[in-house]
Motif scaffolding. Structure first.
Motif, PDB file in Angstrom:
ATOM      1  N   ASP A 198      41.599  20.427  10.402  1.00 36.67           N
ATOM      2  CA  ASP A 198      43.478  19.968  10.490  1.00 36.67           C
ATOM      3  C   ASP A 198      43.337  18.238  10.394  1.00 36.67           C
ATOM      4  O   ASP A 198      44.731  18.047  10.015  1.00 36.67           O
ATOM      5  CB  ASP A 198      43.158  19.590  11.890  1.00 36.67           C
ATOM      6  CG  ASP A 198      43.829  21.146  13.013  1.00 36.67           C
ATOM      7  OD1 ASP A 198      44.017  21.865  12.300  1.00 36.67           O
ATOM      8  OD2 ASP A 198      43.613  20.867  14.127  1.00 36.67           O
ATOM      9  N   GLU A 199      42.403  17.578  10.100  1.00 37.00           N
ATOM     10  CA  GLU A 199      42.600  16.549   9.158  1.00 37.00           C
ATOM     11  C   GLU A 199      42.766  16.976   8.041  1.00 37.00           C
ATOM     12  O   GLU A 199      43.542  16.224   6.958  1.00 37.00           O
ATOM     13  CB  GLU A 199      41.027  15.874   9.020  1.00 37.00           C
ATOM     14  CG  GLU A 199      40.984  14.898  10.441  1.00 37.00           C
ATOM     15  CD  GLU A 199      39.491  14.356  11.225  1.00 37.00           C
ATOM     16  OE1 GLU A 199      39.306  13.289  10.261  1.00 37.00           O
ATOM     17  OE2 GLU A 199      38.661  15.516  10.910  1.00 37.00           O
ATOM     18  N   LEU A 200      42.255  18.040   7.090  1.00 33.27           N
ATOM     19  CA  LEU A 200      42.449  18.424   5.706  1.00 33.27           C
ATOM     20  C   LEU A 200      43.717  18.923   5.160  1.00 33.27           C
ATOM     21  O   LEU A 200      44.462  18.442   4.456  1.00 33.27           O
ATOM     22  CB  LEU A 200      41.350  18.831   4.967  1.00 33.27           C
ATOM     23  CG  LEU A 200      40.246  18.799   5.559  1.00 33.27           C
ATOM     24  CD1 LEU A 200      39.556  19.918   4.465  1.00 33.27           C
ATOM     25  CD2 LEU A 200      40.022  18.012   4.126  1.00 33.27           C
ATOM     26  N   PHE A 201      44.262  19.964   6.433  1.00 32.12           N
ATOM     27  CA  PHE A 201      45.547  20.425   6.087  1.00 32.12           C
ATOM     28  C   PHE A 201      46.380  20.400   6.537  1.00 32.12           C
ATOM     29  O   PHE A 201      47.821  20.398   6.699  1.00 32.12           O
ATOM     30  CB  PHE A 201      45.404  22.282   5.716  1.00 32.12           C
ATOM     31  CG  PHE A 201      44.306  22.083   5.262  1.00 32.12           C
ATOM     32  CD1 PHE A 201      43.970  22.080   3.728  1.00 32.12           C
ATOM     33  CD2 PHE A 201      42.881  23.088   5.464  1.00 32.12           C
ATOM     34  CE1 PHE A 201      43.580  22.940   3.144  1.00 32.12           C
ATOM     35  CE2 PHE A 201      42.149  22.844   4.823  1.00 32.12           C
ATOM     36  CZ  PHE A 201      41.729  23.096   3.359  1.00 32.12           C
ATOM     37  N   ALA A 202      46.921  19.524   8.226  1.00 26.97           N
ATOM     38  CA  ALA A 202      48.177  19.488   9.329  1.00 26.97           C
ATOM     39  C   ALA A 202      48.805  18.665   8.051  1.00 26.97           C
ATOM     40  O   ALA A 202      48.517  17.207   8.480  1.00 26.97           O
ATOM     41  CB  ALA A 202      47.553  18.970  10.063  1.00 26.97           C
ATOM     42  N   GLY A 203      50.255  19.377   8.512  1.00 31.77           N
ATOM     43  CA  GLY A 203      51.581  18.945   7.842  1.00 31.77           C
ATOM     44  C   GLY A 203      51.688  18.097   6.387  1.00 31.77           C
ATOM     45  O   GLY A 203      52.110  17.123   5.932  1.00 31.77           O
ATOM     46  N   LYS A 204      50.366  18.800   5.118  1.00 30.92           N
ATOM     47  CA  LYS A 204      50.032  18.447   4.477  1.00 30.92           C
ATOM     48  C   LYS A 204      50.240  18.997   3.626  1.00 30.92           C
ATOM     49  O   LYS A 204      50.586  20.603   3.682  1.00 30.92           O
ATOM     50  CB  LYS A 204      49.062  18.000   4.098  1.00 30.92           C
ATOM     51  CG  LYS A 204      48.296  16.477   4.862  1.00 30.92           C
ATOM     52  CD  LYS A 204      46.954  16.407   4.537  1.00 30.92           C
ATOM     53  CE  LYS A 204      46.402  14.775   5.859  1.00 30.92           C
ATOM     54  NZ  LYS A 204      44.769  14.375   5.130  1.00 30.92           N
TER      55      LYS A 204
END
Length: 249
Positions: free
Chosen positions: A35-41
C-alpha cells in the motif's frame, strides 16, 4: 496490443499482491508495505533475476534511472526495482549503481514475485527461486500494463526495458541525450561544468581520471588532455567554456 507470454499469467486489471517488505534504512529495520508503494500513485515496476548480475547492472537499472525525469514529467510518481534478494544485497547494489532516481525493493522471500506468478526456479545457476524479468505500470495498486519477457533460454531482455515502458506511458516523449564528462578531483572548471549541466536538467555520467579512467583514455577519446571534457548524445562538446556556449545556443 497487449504483450503476452503463454507460460505466465498476465495480471493486467488485477491488484498487486499485498506484501510487507523487510528493508534496512539507516541501520534500522523498516517495514514497507505494498500500500505504501502503490496506493494513490502511478508506479512503474521492473523486476529482474538478481542484483549485481550483468544485464541488470549494465542496462536494466541504469536506463530506468536515466529516464526517471521523463517518466515523472509524464505522470509517473515512482519507479520501483524489484528483485528476490535481501535488503543488504539491494542496498549494496544501490550504492554501487546509478540508481538515485529508482526505489530498490528487496522481495527477499519472493512473496510479491510469487503473487505475480513470476517466481521461477534458477537452480541451474545456483540462484534458487528468482523473479522472471518483467515490467509493469501500476495505477493505484492495479496493474495497468505488463511487459513479460518471452520464455526463452537464458535471460531474455527484449520488452521489459525502460524505453519500451516509456513508449507506452508517453508515446513520442522526448528522451534525454546521454551525457558523459571527464573530470578530476579539485578541478574548478569541472565543478562549473557539472553545475551547468545540473541547472539545465541534464543527468550525466562522471568519469573521474585516476578512478574510472586514465589520461590516456581521455586523450584517445577526445584528443585532449585537459578536463573537463563533455560529450552529449555522442558528440564531443569540449570544456566548460564550450559547454556553456553550447547550452546557451
Amino acid at each position: 496490443m497487449t504483450q503476452t507470454n503463454p507460460n505466465f499469467e498476465n495480471k493486467e486489471g488485477q491488484k498487486v499482491p499485498s506484501v510487507t517488505f523487510r528493508t534496512r534504512q539507516n541501520d534500522e529495520w523498516v517495514n514497507v508495505t505494498s500500500d505504501e508503494l502503490f496506493a494513490g500513485k502511478t508506479v512503474v515496476v521492473f523486476s529482474l533475476p538478481g542484483a549485481f548480475t550483468p544485464t541488470c547492472s549494465s542496462t536494466h537499472l541504469p536506463r530506468y534511472n536515466e529516464l526517471a525525469a521523463t517518466f515523472k514529467a509524464n505522470g509517473v510518481d515512482d519507479i520501483v526495482c524489484m528483485s528476490v534478494n535481501d535488503t543488504f544485497v539491494m542496498n549494496a547494489w544501490a550504492a554501487d549503481q546509478e540508481s538515485d532516481n529508482v526505489t530498490l525493493i528487496p522481495d527477499g522471500n519472493g512473496e510479491f514475485t510469487d503473487g505475480m506468478g513470476l517466481l521461477v526456479d534458477k537452480k541451474d545457476l545456483g540462484f534458487g527461486k528468482r523473479s522472471w524479468r518483467y515490467s509493469m505500470l501500476v495505477k493505484d495498486g492495479v496493474v495497468d500494463k505488463m511487459f513479460i519477457e518471452p520464455d526463452l533460454p537464458g535471460d531474455p531482455f527484449e520488452v521489459s526495458d525502460a524505453d519500451t515502458m516509456l513508449d507506452y506511458v508517453a508515446p513520442g516523449a522526448s528522451k534525454p541525450s546521454a551525457v558523459s564528462l571527464f573530470t578530476k578531483p579539485g578541478c574548478p572548471f569541472c565543478v562549473k561544468a557539472k553545475a551547468l549541466l545540473t541547472d539545465k536538467g541534464y543527468s550525466f555520467e562522471e568519469i573521474v581520471l585516476g578512478t574510472s579512467a586514465s589520461l590516456t583514455s581521455l586523450k584517445a577519446i577526445s584528443g585532449r588532455d585537459t578536463v573537463p571534457q563533455v560529450f552529449i548524445g555522442g558528440k564531443h562538446i569540449g570544456g566548460s567554456v564550450e559547454l556553456e556556449a553550447h547550452l546557451s545556443a
